[in-house]
Structure formats: structure tokens, C-alpha cells
Motif scaffolding. Structure first.
Motif, short mmCIF file in Angstrom:
data_model
loop_
_atom_site.label_atom_id
_atom_site.label_comp_id
_atom_site.label_asym_id
_atom_site.label_seq_id
_atom_site.Cartn_x
_atom_site.Cartn_y
_atom_site.Cartn_z
N PHE A 13 41.79 -43.88 -58.15
CA PHE A 13 41.15 -42.85 -57.34
C PHE A 13 41.41 -41.48 -57.96
O PHE A 13 42.43 -41.27 -58.64
CB PHE A 13 41.65 -42.87 -55.90
N PHE A 14 40.49 -40.55 -57.71
CA PHE A 14 40.61 -39.18 -58.21
C PHE A 14 40.75 -38.25 -57.02
O PHE A 14 39.86 -38.18 -56.16
CB PHE A 14 39.39 -38.79 -59.05
N MET A 16 40.63 -34.75 -55.33
CA MET A 16 39.99 -33.46 -55.60
C MET A 16 40.93 -32.29 -55.37
O MET A 16 40.76 -31.22 -55.94
CB MET A 16 38.75 -33.30 -54.71
N ASN A 91 45.20 -35.57 -61.50
CA ASN A 91 44.52 -35.86 -60.24
C ASN A 91 44.31 -37.35 -59.99
O ASN A 91 43.93 -37.75 -58.88
CB ASN A 91 43.15 -35.18 -60.21
N VAL A 92 44.55 -38.18 -60.97
CA VAL A 92 44.31 -39.62 -60.82
C VAL A 92 45.51 -40.29 -60.16
O VAL A 92 46.66 -40.01 -60.49
CB VAL A 92 44.04 -40.27 -62.20
N CYS A 98 47.85 -45.40 -54.18
CA CYS A 98 47.08 -44.71 -53.14
C CYS A 98 47.33 -45.31 -51.77
O CYS A 98 47.58 -44.60 -50.79
CB CYS A 98 45.59 -44.76 -53.49
N SER A 172 31.59 -44.19 -56.04
CA SER A 172 32.47 -43.03 -56.06
C SER A 172 33.91 -43.41 -55.67
O SER A 172 34.14 -44.15 -54.70
CB SER A 172 31.96 -41.96 -55.10
N THR A 173 34.85 -42.91 -56.45
CA THR A 173 36.27 -43.07 -56.11
C THR A 173 36.94 -41.69 -56.08
O THR A 173 38.13 -41.57 -56.29
CB THR A 173 36.98 -43.96 -57.15
N VAL A 174 36.13 -40.68 -55.80
CA VAL A 174 36.65 -39.31 -55.72
C VAL A 174 37.01 -39.00 -54.27
O VAL A 174 36.14 -38.95 -53.40
CB VAL A 174 35.60 -38.29 -56.23
N SER A 176 38.01 -36.59 -51.43
CA SER A 176 37.88 -35.16 -51.15
C SER A 176 39.10 -34.64 -50.39
O SER A 176 39.00 -34.11 -49.28
CB SER A 176 36.61 -34.90 -50.33
N CYS A 180 46.03 -39.47 -50.30
CA CYS A 180 45.22 -40.61 -49.84
C CYS A 180 45.25 -40.73 -48.32
O CYS A 180 45.93 -41.59 -47.75
CB CYS A 180 45.72 -41.90 -50.48
N LEU A 188 34.76 -43.81 -48.74
CA LEU A 188 34.24 -44.10 -50.08
C LEU A 188 33.72 -45.52 -50.21
O LEU A 188 33.06 -45.85 -51.20
CB LEU A 188 35.34 -43.86 -51.13
#
Length: 313
Positions: A13-14, A16, A91-92, A98, A172-174, A176, A180, A188
Motif C-alpha cells: 500500500f502507498f 499519501m 510512503n510504501v 498495514c 488502487s492501493t493508494v 488517502s 492504515c 480501496l
């Protein structure tokens, strides 16, 4: 016939972080680092002082130590990763990490809520039954209370990451957010999330609702007892103490509920505002609790002075 590979790759996951504020990350890191250091040092001091000073081995300070341990875990589960984002653009976060973070944050948040409720009960017993205080809140009774609250949070909150980790994440794995959070991750998924959403809502309302109702009822009873005190000085001292406690409690629940509600219903709230409020409820109470519940308490202040004097002799 060739064997079929049934394993499914789990995505990273990323995070933001604070969307729109990336240019200010270096400056943002300073207050977060300072608050984190204050929270860690303050809570460690409380734990050490209570451990070293035998006169503080009472129910009130036992609950304070439980709160200090929770606060250490709560801010440490988020802030180090955030500082990595600020300084290293890291950020990852892995799939497994997570969901571990998700469980730790929500579990410790629920445990902090429950501990604040128990500490309110502790003050109620101390005011209404001061002569029977130590006989009511025995060590065995304290251990049972903490064990029940621990198991309640562990079981109810433990289901959240289990359900969420079974969802398919197709595109998407971003996330926001800067950590987590349950709903931030669940949204997502490329499938129906009704079960996850309703379960999260039910658990939050059950835990926060029961704890908050108990705290309000207990403090109303405490205020009623305080108003009956004959001495004006004693009343002012009690109101000052209760007011400080209530400020921390109201801050914790207000910011928690803001984060909870905006994730479900506040789509117009800017992402960086939401992220900031959420982080502050995880960081500010761990920083304030040692001061409000510890340093402002006469016994803790005297014990700290005694420990410092012993260190220099």
C-alpha cells in the motif's frame, strides 16, 4: 495436467500522508517529532516513578501506568512511520504491516477509551467510599478489570483486520491517509464492503458509546459529591482536577469521533484536514496524559523530586 497455483499476490500500500502539504513535510516533521519525544519521555518517567516509589503502588497509579503503556504503543505505532514519510519519502507499507498497524491502532484506541472510563470509576470510588477504596479496588480486582477490557478490545477489534485482509484489492492501493485506518483501506477494495463498514460502525458505537456514557455518568456523580464538600478550597481543588481530566477526555473523544464520522460521511472535508485531526487524536493525548494525570498530581510530583534527589546522592 499441470498444478494450479492458488496463491494470490498481496499488494503493498502507498500512504499519501498529508495531500497538498508535501512541500512542508520538513517543517511538519519538527512539531510531530517534538510531541512524540515528549510523549515517550513523559510516559516512561511516569512508569519509572510509579515502579520505584512504593507509596504510589495504589489502584489510581496502577491505572495510570496502564494508560502510559497504551499511550506509548499508540503514538509509536504511527509517528515513526510518519517521520519516515517526512524525511525519506518512505510512503510504501507492506500488506501484512498495514493490517498489523490497523489492528494495533484501533485496539489501543479502544483500550485507551476503556481505561479512561475505568479511571473515572476509580475517582468515583475514591470520593464516595474513601475508607473502603483499597478494599474495593484490590490488585486482583484491577487485574480482572484490565483483563476483561483487554479481551473485549482484542476480540472485537481483531475481527476488523481479519475481514479487511480478505478483501480483493484490484486496482488502487493508494491510502488517502498517513496510516492504515480501517475505512481508508476498506474503501480501496473492488467488492462490496457493506459487512466491513457496518461491523466497524457497530463496534465503534458499542465501545465508544458505552465508555463515553459511563464516563459522563460517573463524572456527574463525582460533581454531585464535590458540590457537597463543606470546604470551598476542597471544592475548587476537586473541580480543577476534574476539569483537567475532562479536557483530555473531551479532546480524545472529539477528535476520534471527527475522524470516524468524516471517513464515512464527510466527503467534502479536505484530506489534509482529516489526516491532521486523526493524527492529533493519536499523538496529543499521549503527550498530555502524563502532565494532566501525572505531573499535576501531588504524589507524582513529590515522587519525581525524590527520585531526582536520590540520583544525585
Amino acid at each position: 495436467m499441470p498444478p494450479t497455483n492458488l496463491s494470490v499476490a498481496t499488494p503493498d500500500f502507498f500512504l499519501m500522508g498529508f495531500p497538498g502539504l508535501e512541500a512542508y513535510y520538513a517543517w511538519l516533521s519538527v512539531p510531530f517529532l517534538v510531541m512524540y519525544c515528549v510523549a515517550v519521555v513523559g510516559n516512561i518517567i511516569i512508569l519509572c516513578v510509579v515502579k520505584l516509589e512504593e507509596s504510589l503502588h495504589t489502584p489510581m497509579f496502577s491505572f495510570l501506568c496502564v494508560l502510559a503503556l497504551i499511550d506509548l504503543g499508540l503514538c509509536t505505532s504511527t509517528i515513526p512511520k510518519m517521520l519516515q514519510m517526512f524525511w525519506l519519502q518512505a510512503n510504501v507499507i507492506s500488506f501484512q504491516a498495514c493490517f498489523v498497524q490497523m489492528f494495533v491502532i484501533h485496539f489501543l484506541s479502544s483500550l485507551e477509551s476503556s481505561t479512561l472510563a475505568v479511571m473515572a470509576y476509580d475517582r468515583y470510588v475514591a470520593i464516595y467510599n474513601p475508607l473502603r477504596y483499597t478494599t474495593i479496588l484490590t490488585n486482583a480486582y484491577i487485574i480482572k478489570i484490565v483483563a476483561v477490557l483487554f479481551m473485549r478490545g482484542f476480540i472485537l477489534i481483531g475481527v476488523l483486520p481479519v475481514l479487511a485482509s480478505r478483501l480483493p484489492f484490484c486496482s488502487s492501493t493508494v491510502i488517502s491517509h498517513c496510516f492504515c485506518d480501517h475505512m481508508a483501506v476498506v474503501k480501496l477494495a473492488c467488492t462490496d464492503i457493506t459487512l466491513d463498514s457496518y461491523y466497524g460502525l457497530a463496534i465503534a458505537l458499542f465501545i465508544i458509546g458505552t465508555d463515553l456514557f459511563f464516563i459522563i455518568f460517573t463524572y456527574l456523580m463525582i460533581m454531585r459529591a464535590v458540590l457537597k464538600l463543606a470546604s470551598k478550597t476542597a471544592r475548587l481543588k476537586a473541580f480543577n482536577t476534574c476539569g483537567s481530566h475532562l479536557f483530555v477526555i473531551l479532546y480524545f473523544y472529539t477528535t476520534m469521533l471527527f475522524s470516524f464520522i468524516t471517513f464515512r460521511f464527510g466527503q467534502s472535508v479536505p484530506a489534509h484536514v482529516h489526516a491532521t485531526f486523526t493524527v492529533l487524536y493519536l499523538l496529543v493525548p499521549p503527550m498530555l496524559n502524563p502532565v494532566i494525570y501525572g505531573v499535576r498530581t501531588k504524589e507524582i510530583r513529590e515522587a519525581i523530586i525524590k527520585v531526582v534527589i536520590n540520583l544525585f546522592h
